[in-house]
Design a protein around this motif. Structure first.
Motif, PDB file in Angstrom:
ATOM      1  N   ALA A 210     -12.191   5.737   1.976  1.00 14.30           N
ATOM      2  CA  ALA A 210     -11.201   6.405   1.099  1.00 14.30           C
ATOM      3  C   ALA A 210     -11.202   5.906  -0.521  1.00 14.30           C
ATOM      4  N   ARG A 211     -10.657   6.597  -1.311  1.00 17.05           N
ATOM      5  CA  ARG A 211     -10.614   5.933  -2.476  1.00 17.05           C
ATOM      6  C   ARG A 211      -9.221   5.061  -2.813  1.00 17.05           C
ATOM      7  N   ILE A 212      -9.297   4.059  -2.995  1.00 21.62           N
ATOM      8  CA  ILE A 212      -8.006   3.139  -3.047  1.00 21.62           C
ATOM      9  C   ILE A 212      -7.402   3.285  -4.597  1.00 21.62           C
ATOM     10  N   VAL A 213      -6.129   3.751  -4.604  1.00 24.04           N
ATOM     11  CA  VAL A 213      -5.568   4.035  -5.982  1.00 24.04           C
ATOM     12  C   VAL A 213      -4.496   2.779  -5.937  1.00 24.04           C
ATOM     13  N   THR A 214      -4.414   2.222  -7.068  1.00 25.27           N
ATOM     14  CA  THR A 214      -3.636   0.902  -7.370  1.00 25.27           C
ATOM     15  C   THR A 214      -2.877   1.223  -8.370  1.00 25.27           C
ATOM     16  N   SER A 215      -1.502   1.300  -7.914  1.00 25.51           N
ATOM     17  CA  SER A 215      -0.321   1.467  -8.959  1.00 25.51           C
ATOM     18  C   SER A 215      -0.271   0.137  -9.968  1.00 25.51           C
ATOM     19  N   PRO A 216      -0.088   0.513 -11.199  1.00 23.46           N
ATOM     20  CA  PRO A 216      -0.033  -0.607 -12.497  1.00 23.46           C
ATOM     21  C   PRO A 216       1.327  -1.492 -11.951  1.00 23.46           C
ATOM     22  N   GLU A 217       2.464  -1.166 -11.286  1.00 21.35           N
ATOM     23  CA  GLU A 217       3.525  -1.576 -11.072  1.00 21.35           C
ATOM     24  C   GLU A 217       3.347  -2.849 -10.079  1.00 21.35           C
ATOM     25  N   GLU A 218       3.675  -3.917 -10.596  1.00 20.09           N
ATOM     26  CA  GLU A 218       3.524  -5.295  -9.698  1.00 20.09           C
ATOM     27  C   GLU A 218       4.922  -5.370  -9.051  1.00 20.09           C
ATOM     28  N   ARG A 219       4.728  -5.757  -7.754  1.00 19.78           N
ATOM     29  CA  ARG A 219       5.863  -6.011  -6.618  1.00 19.78           C
ATOM     30  C   ARG A 219       5.642  -7.336  -5.935  1.00 19.78           C
ATOM     31  N   PRO A 220       6.769  -7.964  -5.930  1.00 18.39           N
ATOM     32  CA  PRO A 220       6.678  -9.348  -5.176  1.00 18.39           C
ATOM     33  C   PRO A 220       6.163  -9.249  -3.992  1.00 18.39           C
ATOM     34  N   GLU A 221       6.621  -8.414  -3.269  1.00 21.72           N
ATOM     35  CA  GLU A 221       6.189  -8.388  -1.868  1.00 21.72           C
ATOM     36  C   GLU A 221       4.544  -7.976  -1.481  1.00 21.72           C
ATOM     37  N   GLY A 222       3.794  -7.556  -2.621  1.00 22.28           N
ATOM     38  CA  GLY A 222       2.568  -7.420  -2.463  1.00 22.28           C
ATOM     39  C   GLY A 222       2.092  -6.177  -3.356  1.00 22.28           C
ATOM     40  N   ALA A 223       0.531  -5.841  -3.216  1.00 21.70           N
ATOM     41  CA  ALA A 223      -0.028  -5.064  -4.017  1.00 21.70           C
ATOM     42  C   ALA A 223       0.511  -3.368  -3.769  1.00 21.70           C
ATOM     43  N   VAL A 224       0.814  -2.571  -4.333  1.00 19.46           N
ATOM     44  CA  VAL A 224       0.936  -1.034  -4.295  1.00 19.46           C
ATOM     45  C   VAL A 224      -0.442  -0.430  -4.201  1.00 19.46           C
ATOM     46  N   LEU A 225      -0.866  -0.275  -2.971  1.00 15.70           N
ATOM     47  CA  LEU A 225      -2.069   0.263  -2.878  1.00 15.70           C
ATOM     48  C   LEU A 225      -1.887   1.577  -2.218  1.00 15.70           C
ATOM     49  N   LEU A 226      -2.780   2.795  -2.521  1.00 15.89           N
ATOM     50  CA  LEU A 226      -2.722   3.962  -1.593  1.00 15.89           C
ATOM     51  C   LEU A 226      -4.016   4.300  -1.264  1.00 15.89           C
ATOM     52  N   ALA A 227      -4.415   4.754   0.025  1.00 17.09           N
ATOM     53  CA  ALA A 227      -5.795   5.133   0.424  1.00 17.09           C
ATOM     54  C   ALA A 227      -5.791   6.841   0.386  1.00 17.09           C
ATOM     55  N   VAL A 228      -6.574   7.357  -0.505  1.00 17.15           N
ATOM     56  CA  VAL A 228      -6.601   8.675  -0.621  1.00 17.15           C
ATOM     57  C   VAL A 228      -7.970   9.158  -0.086  1.00 17.15           C
ATOM     58  N   ASP A 229      -8.118  10.091   1.035  1.00 12.01           N
ATOM     59  CA  ASP A 229      -9.189  10.560   1.359  1.00 12.01           C
ATOM     60  C   ASP A 229      -9.873  11.649   0.376  1.00 12.01           C
ATOM     61  N   SER A 230     -11.040  12.366   0.805  1.00 15.78           N
ATOM     62  CA  SER A 230     -11.758  13.226   0.036  1.00 15.78           C
ATOM     63  C   SER A 230     -10.948  14.743  -0.081  1.00 15.78           C
ATOM     64  N   ASP A 231      -9.953  14.922   0.640  1.00 16.62           N
ATOM     65  CA  ASP A 231      -9.186  16.145   0.709  1.00 16.62           C
ATOM     66  C   ASP A 231      -7.832  15.824  -0.075  1.00 16.62           C
ATOM     67  N   ASP A 232      -7.875  14.448  -0.827  1.00 18.21           N
ATOM     68  CA  ASP A 232      -6.644  14.124  -1.816  1.00 18.21           C
ATOM     69  C   ASP A 232      -5.316  13.952  -0.887  1.00 18.21           C
ATOM     70  N   LEU A 233      -5.587  13.802   0.388  1.00 11.27           N
ATOM     71  CA  LEU A 233      -4.406  13.329   1.113  1.00 11.27           C
ATOM     72  C   LEU A 233      -4.229  11.963   1.198  1.00 11.27           C
ATOM     73  N   ILE A 234      -3.086  11.268   1.110  1.00 10.72           N
ATOM     74  CA  ILE A 234      -2.778   9.910   1.394  1.00 10.72           C
ATOM     75  C   ILE A 234      -2.823   9.624   2.809  1.00 10.72           C
ATOM     76  N   VAL A 235      -3.647   8.813   3.074  1.00 10.55           N
ATOM     77  CA  VAL A 235      -3.958   8.438   4.692  1.00 10.55           C
ATOM     78  C   VAL A 235      -3.481   7.057   4.883  1.00 10.55           C
ATOM     79  N   GLY A 236      -2.905   6.286   3.950  1.00 10.65           N
ATOM     80  CA  GLY A 236      -2.625   4.832   4.181  1.00 10.65           C
ATOM     81  C   GLY A 236      -2.000   4.301   2.980  1.00 10.65           C
ATOM     82  N   ALA A 237      -1.187   3.321   3.140  1.00  9.87           N
ATOM     83  CA  ALA A 237      -0.355   2.824   2.115  1.00  9.87           C
ATOM     84  C   ALA A 237       0.075   1.270   2.512  1.00  9.87           C
TER      85      ALA A 237
END
Length: 316
Positions: A210-237
């Motif tokens: 998957a391509r990993i999309v990183t939000s520019p927003e910083e959060r104290p509890e950790g990185a804001v990361l989304l895993a997006v597959d080739s069909d443009d579906l979010i499959v992980g967060a």
């Protein structure tokens, strides 16, 4: 005047009936829920090697991802009388780092392979209470529930797995009598940062295609990361991303269109803007070296070129 010892102080605080602090709440759980005696003197329970190996195996590739981060953390704190521990979600020590000169002390205290540091077994302590409350915590000396643990200071941070569920706890414990609370807070910040790094690397490893999309927003509890597959579906967060986008706290994630989660404007999707920002940051950090940027993003150089072209980033 009668001297109040540690056990008396614990019992008095619990029996006062006041709401008190989070620390008092943990003491109350230790005494009333778990039925522990603060004067308990025997060492923590330790599991045999076979059980430790089974627990490590059950965590899959997570241990492989965590190992180099433990080494790096120990390089920073190992010469200050500290050990580094990694436990599973139940508080059992699966890996550790300590200097040869301090190893005997840590093993005597039970800060060793296979030891059970859950709050149920040891009362208020860095590892167990971090897991019980799913938050970064420092338990300094007399804040421990058991009197026999009051010689140590423990700085801990939870690690959440790719499914958003708590998977481990990262601990740095000190055997130095002269360690101050302010120094403990300093180490605590390093522990929290390392835990976030492990969490991020484990997430990337869990979604290699998957391509990993990183939000520019910083959060104290950790990185804001989304895993997006080739069909443009979010499959992980990550856990932080689940909170930001309202995807639930943990467990299996039902695939959803990225555009539904992130929205669109008249020029480009928020997803594209976030991806463009992630690519530009990686390129900037690598000093313009596209091969290094691709490695940092966990993708191939050719894939990086294609994405740069799609997003209108000048390859030159």
């Amino acid at each position: 005047m009668k001297r109040i010892n540690h056990a008396d102080n614990i019992i008095s605080a619990v029996e006062s009936g006041s709401v008190g602090s989070r620390l008092t709440a943990s003491w109350r759980r230790s005494l009333n829920k778990h039925g522990l005696d603060p004067t308990l003197s025997h060492a923590p329970r330790r599991f045999e090697s076979a059980e430790i190996n089974d627990r490590r195996d059950s965590m899959g590739s997570f241990m492989t991802v965590a190992t180099p981060k433990l080494d790096q953390l120990f390089q920073m704190v190992g010469q200050t009388g500290c050990c580094v521990l990694l436990t599973d979600r139940e508080g059992v020590v699966l890996d550790l780092r300590s200097s040869d000169g301090d190893a005997a002390t840590f093993e005597k205290w039970g800060l060793w392979y296979g030891a059970d540091w859950s709050e149920e077994a040891e009362g208020t302590n860095g590892i167990g209470t971090c897991i019980a409350e799913a938050r970064q915590i420092t338990i300094h000396r007399n804040e421990h529930f058991l009197s026999r643990n009051t010689a140590m200071s423990c700085m801990d941070a939870p690690i959440f797995g790719p499914d958003g569920e708590l998977i481990a706890a990262l601990d740095v414990s000190s055997c130095r009598a002269d360690q101050t609370e302010s120094y403990s807070r300093l180490i605590s910040g390093v522990v929290a940062q390392t835990a976030k790094q492990i969490e991020t690397e484990a997430f990337r490893a869990a979604f290699p295609k998957a391509r990993i999309v990183t939000s520019p927003e910083e959060r104290p509890e950790g990185a804001v990361l989304l895993a997006v597959d080739s069909d443009d579906l979010i499959v992980g967060a990550t856990r932080a991303a689940r909170r930001v986008f309202g995807l639930g706290q943990g467990g299996a994630l039902t695939p959803r269109p990225a555009s539904d989660i992130l929205g669109r404007d008249t020029t480009a999707s928020a997803l594209e803007r976030a991806e463009r920002a992630a690519l530009k940051r990686a390129i900037a950090r690598s000093g313009g070296n596209l091969s290094a940027a691709a490695r940092a993003l966990g993708i191939g150089r050719a894939t990086l070129y294609r994405r740069m072209g799609r997003l209108g980033i000048d390859v030159a």
